[in-house]
Design a protein around this motif. Structure first.
Motif, PDB file in Angstrom:
ATOM      1  N   LEU A 337       0.843  -1.221   0.152  1.00 42.59           N
ATOM      2  CA  LEU A 337       0.010   0.027  -0.008  1.00 42.59           C
ATOM      3  C   LEU A 337       0.853   1.264  -0.070  1.00 42.59           C
ATOM      4  O   LEU A 337       2.049   1.183   0.620  1.00 42.59           O
ATOM      5  N   LEU A 338       0.197   2.238  -0.527  1.00 43.49           N
ATOM      6  CA  LEU A 338       0.781   3.530  -0.554  1.00 43.49           C
ATOM      7  C   LEU A 338      -0.009   4.229   0.463  1.00 43.49           C
ATOM      8  O   LEU A 338      -0.829   4.935   0.238  1.00 43.49           O
ATOM      9  N   PRO A 339       0.570   4.360   1.831  1.00 42.14           N
ATOM     10  CA  PRO A 339      -0.466   5.005   2.911  1.00 42.14           C
ATOM     11  C   PRO A 339      -0.822   6.367   2.550  1.00 42.14           C
ATOM     12  O   PRO A 339      -1.971   6.645   2.960  1.00 42.14           O
ATOM     13  N   SER A 340      -0.124   7.206   2.214  1.00 43.14           N
ATOM     14  CA  SER A 340      -0.429   8.638   2.386  1.00 43.14           C
ATOM     15  C   SER A 340      -1.152   8.873   0.866  1.00 43.14           C
ATOM     16  O   SER A 340      -1.616  10.172   0.728  1.00 43.14           O
ATOM     17  N   LEU A 341      -1.305   7.868   0.142  1.00 45.61           N
ATOM     18  CA  LEU A 341      -2.037   8.444  -1.301  1.00 45.61           C
ATOM     19  C   LEU A 341      -3.307   7.859  -1.362  1.00 45.61           C
ATOM     20  O   LEU A 341      -3.664   6.900  -0.488  1.00 45.61           O
TER      21      LEU A 341
END
Lengths: 491, 334
Positions: A337-341
């Protein structure tokens, strides 16, 4: 039966992680001079109990006793002081320090440590070698030597033999026999029942966070141990999604021939056809993680080959695997996952995996993303940052990005770990639907009850080898667990 | 203040509600805060020296902001990936040297050679970081040292000759049009800015920059070759650094080895002020533009107050520290 006073015992230990209950109530007793096995299927609570006894975590309720005295371990050092030394599943050594520097951190007499190393045939180990440069099996032995050098009353060994070769395991058993001769105790957590029968006096069996049986190993056989580990059949959650029919009629989408990676994966061969879900069953630490790493291009095998659509392929990186349509849903969803996107950008990442598509964003990208969100019914109320989604929704995003990008073979590693029943049901239904549309799916799951309901066929892996293959329709939790322990399944 | 208590409370409650909504609105649109800060600083500068609020005064600020903004573009791109370029000002200086040296061959050839310096040095940074896994701080700091050494030696040998840049470059860097109102360099900066914002927001490459900074493993598992993303980012950062160096050379007309060195800290500061996280994955170039403008106005104010170059560097350092500390606090809470 002479009731010797307990050296280490617990009463009604309970522990929850948020909404997840790991231990409900555990009563557990270790006598002086005994080797005690702690058994249970994946998720039964063994590791949590070890962490509590080692002072790494504290119980929500219940009491630990040492020599009959109630004790409290706010920190690992307190457990050590009370005479409990633990060897954890993962080496508890600092990778970028040398062995002797690690030793100095723990205030253990070096002479004693070296003496114990000799016991494990590691007398010539270079103490100035960096920990990160030593192989895993050596580190387990170093960890063990360090624990023994503390001269504890109780040794807690969590899956000590999982990463060891056969002759190293023999040395550990020799130590356990010697240890017992000294009148000291050991607790052995293992999935290898042959070891239990050989070196342990008694076995406590955990299931769903409770101790359900206490067995004198001399009075039972391995099969009876497995039966004791099985609980009442778990209620199936994916029944309605099961579709029988033309599964497994297609071509071999992905095939492994003699795949080998050190001693973790040995000579593994199998094939998944288009339209088929092949289940993988294994107890913890039997090499299934490494097998998925090999298939997804994260690592290269030391021997054997991977065939995609009948052609031999060499995956140097995940890029090569993805180009061949072999995609991974990793066990730890945070890895993918790309947590801040936002959800949208997470789902669209694989679109840009070739440099040719860097300049521009495809016109149909919003539709493709919207379709995936719709198909997986992802809750998009917190869509601006994936880190704010629930675990189930995050897992859907990880699977969803392959719906956006397209694939032929899906490698799913325990996709329903720590996910609510509703989402589990949706994920299994989705996997069946994908297979019905021609995808090949390799599914490892730690929930044995799900296998017969979702898969077409199952392979069972034990100690890095495929030890059994069963048709999912006739497989039962009992037949799978028996095979997963490396035992012959009675026909 | 002779109002009865009850209405006052109601009025207060209403105004508190309004304040809260205003704060929430500002938190959602941080660029507005930056615009506000910029406006206040311009007014402060105008207050100190009224002549600042004229075309000539603002032009000076813009002339200063253009090369800074372009250098900060390098930092923004790299910080989005979780990297940084401490060699960008040395790349700028090197590119300026080569451009000056090639100026007798015509402006086009000169600029081309200058850009080539940036491309080569930037790509070398990228290879070091992406392929050999050198920490970006170490890699670019080393590159800065190497470039300084090389150019110190080369100015005595192969780069002997012209240290002046030609007419066209001078015009573009220092000149202005429309009655001497708008500097050409600002036009260059504006074009580059539009290009960059488009690259970051509307291109797959831009998406990958953010993604790489947010979680490199996830990007690799998605089948992206992350080394390509990193090398291309460092190469582009090098080219942008070279362009900034050429503009700086044109502004002063001559080059020396200290040409761009004072811009290093401000180039990082502009990106940080603009809201780009040093830890990667968060930010954008629009904020950096405002950051560069704010620093340039601040620079003018400090100059008006007769504060020396040394104190200015201290101020930039403090700004970076304060903002980095603030971000660290935010990340901990988040």
């Amino acid at each position: 039966m002479p009731d010797a006073p307990a050296l280490l015992s617990t009463t009604s230990i309970a522990k929850s992680y948020g909404p997840v209950v790991a231990l409900r109530s555990v009563d557990f007793t270790v006598r002086p001079g005994e080797t005690h096995a702690l058994l249970g299927a994946n998720g039964a609570g063994k590791s949590t109990l070890v962490k509590i006894l080692a002072g790494v975590q504290s119980a929500d309720s219940g009491q630990v006793f040492v020599n009959g005295q109630p004790v409290d371990f706010p920190a690992p050092l307190d457990a050590m002081t009370a005479g409990i030394a633990t060897v954890f599943q993962d080496p508890a050594l600092i990778p970028h320090l040398t062995v002797s520097e690690n030793l100095r951190l723990s205030s253990i007499a070096p002479a004693k440590f070296v003496e114990w190393l000799g016991w494990f045939d590691l007398a010539d180990l270079d103490l100035n070698a960096l920990v990160q440069e030593l192989p895993l099996d050596t580190l387990r032995m170093v960890d063990l030597a360090r624990a023994v050098a503390r001269d504890p009353q109780v040794l807690l060994l969590d899956e000590i033999t999982a990463a060891l070769t056969a002759d190293q395991a023999e040395r550990v058993f020799a130590l356990l026999a010697y240890w017992k001769g000294l009148g000291r105790s050991a607790v052995l957590i293992t999935h290898r029942l042959a070891e239990v029968m050989r070196v342990c006096d008694r076995a406590t069996i955990l299931r769903d966070g409770r101790n359900v049986a206490l067995i004198e190993t001399a009075s039972v056989n391995e099969r009876q141990l497995v039966e004791a580990m099985l609980g009442a059949p778990v209620k199936p959650v994916a029944q309605e999604s099961r579709e029988t029919g033309n599964a497994g009629q297609g071509q071999n989408a992905l095939e492994a021939r003699g795949l080998t990676s050190r001693h973790l994966v040995q000579d593994v061969s199998f094939a998944v056809k288009s339209g088929e879900i092949l289940g993988v069953v294994a107890l913890e630490g039997q090499g299934q993680e490494r097998l998925f790493e090999l298939l997804s291009g994260e690592r290269q095998p030391s021997a054997g080959e991977i065939l995609v659509g009948g052609k031999s392929r060499h995956f140097r990186s995940p890029y090569d695997a993805v180009r061949d349509g072999v995609v991974l849903v990793p066990g730890d969803r945070l890895l993918a996952l790309l947590p801040s996107l936002p959800v949208r950008e997470n789902l669209a990442v694989p679109i840009f995996n070739h440099i040719r598509r860097w300049l521009g964003i495809p016109q149909d990208e919003p539709q493709r993303v919207a379709k995936a969100i719709d198909r997986l019914s992802i809750d998009t109320r917190a869509a601006s940052q994936v880190r704010r989604l629930s675990g189930g929704n995050q897992q859907k995003v990880v699977i969803g990005r392959w719906l956006v990008a397209g694939f032929r073979t899906l490698l799913c590693f325990d996709p329903t770990r720590g996910i609510d029943i509703q989402t589990k049901r949706e994920i299994y239904a989705l996997l069946r639907e994908l297979a019905a549309n021609g995808a090949a799916i390799l599914l490892y799951t730690s929930e044995l009850a799900e296998i017969p309901l979702v898969c077409d066929r199952v392979i069972v892996i034990h100690a890095g080898r495929v030890v059994d293959e069963q048709a999912a329709a006739t497989a039962t939790e009992s037949s799978l667990l028996t095979a997963a322990h490396g035992l012959e399944v009675a026909v | 203040m002779s109002q009865s208590p009850a209405p006052t409370t109601a009025k207060n409650a209403k105004s508190i509600g309004l304040t809260f909504r205003l704060l929430a609105f500002l938190a959602a649109h941080p660029t507005l805060i930056l615009l506000g800060v910029l406006a206040i600083l311009v007014l402060v500068a105008g207050n100190i020296r009224p002549s600042y609020l004229t075309v000539a005064g603002l032009r000076t600020t813009l002339l200063q902001a253009a090369p800074l903004g372009i250098l900060a573009a390098s930092q923004t791109i790299l910080m989005l990936t979780g990297g940084i370029d401490l060699s960008v000002t040395m790349i700028a200086t090197g590119a300026a040297y080569v451009t000056a040296n090639q100026s007798p061959n015509g402006a086009a050839v000169a600029i081309l050679f200058g850009i080539l310096v940036g491309l080569v040095a930037g790509s070398a940074n990228g290879v070091g970081v992406a392929v050999f896994r050198v920490n970006p701080l170490i890699m670019t700091l080393a590159m800065s040292g190497i470039l300084l050494g090389l150019f110190t030696a080369w100015t005595q040998t192969i780069l002997q000759g012209s240290t002046q840049v030609g007419g066209l470059i001078k015009t573009v860097s220092a000149g202005a049009f429309w009655d001497n109102r708008i500097p050409y360099s600002v036009v260059v900066w504006a074009v580059l800015s539009l290009l960059l914002i488009w690259l970051l927001r509307r291109m797959g490459w831009g998406r990958l920059l953010y993604a790489t900074g947010d979680n490199e493993v996830a990007v690799r598992l998605a089948g992206v070759r992350v080394w390509q993303v990193r090398i291309s980012a460092y190469a582009l950062a090098g080219v942008l650094g070279a362009l900034a160096g050429i503009l700086l050379a044109g502004r002063t007309g001559a080059v020396d080895l200290q040409l761009a060195s004072t811009f290093l800290l401000p180039s990082v500061a502009a990106a940080v002020i603009g809201g780009t996280s040093i830890f990667g994955g968060v930010g954008g170039y629009a904020g950096t533009i405002l950051g560069a403008l704010i620093l340039s106005v601040l620079n003018s104010i400090l100059t008006f107050l007769n504060v020396g170059q040394a104190i200015q560097q201290v101020v930039y350092g403090l700004i970076v520290l304060a903002l980095a500390w603030g971000y660290a606090g935010l990340t901990r809470r988040g």
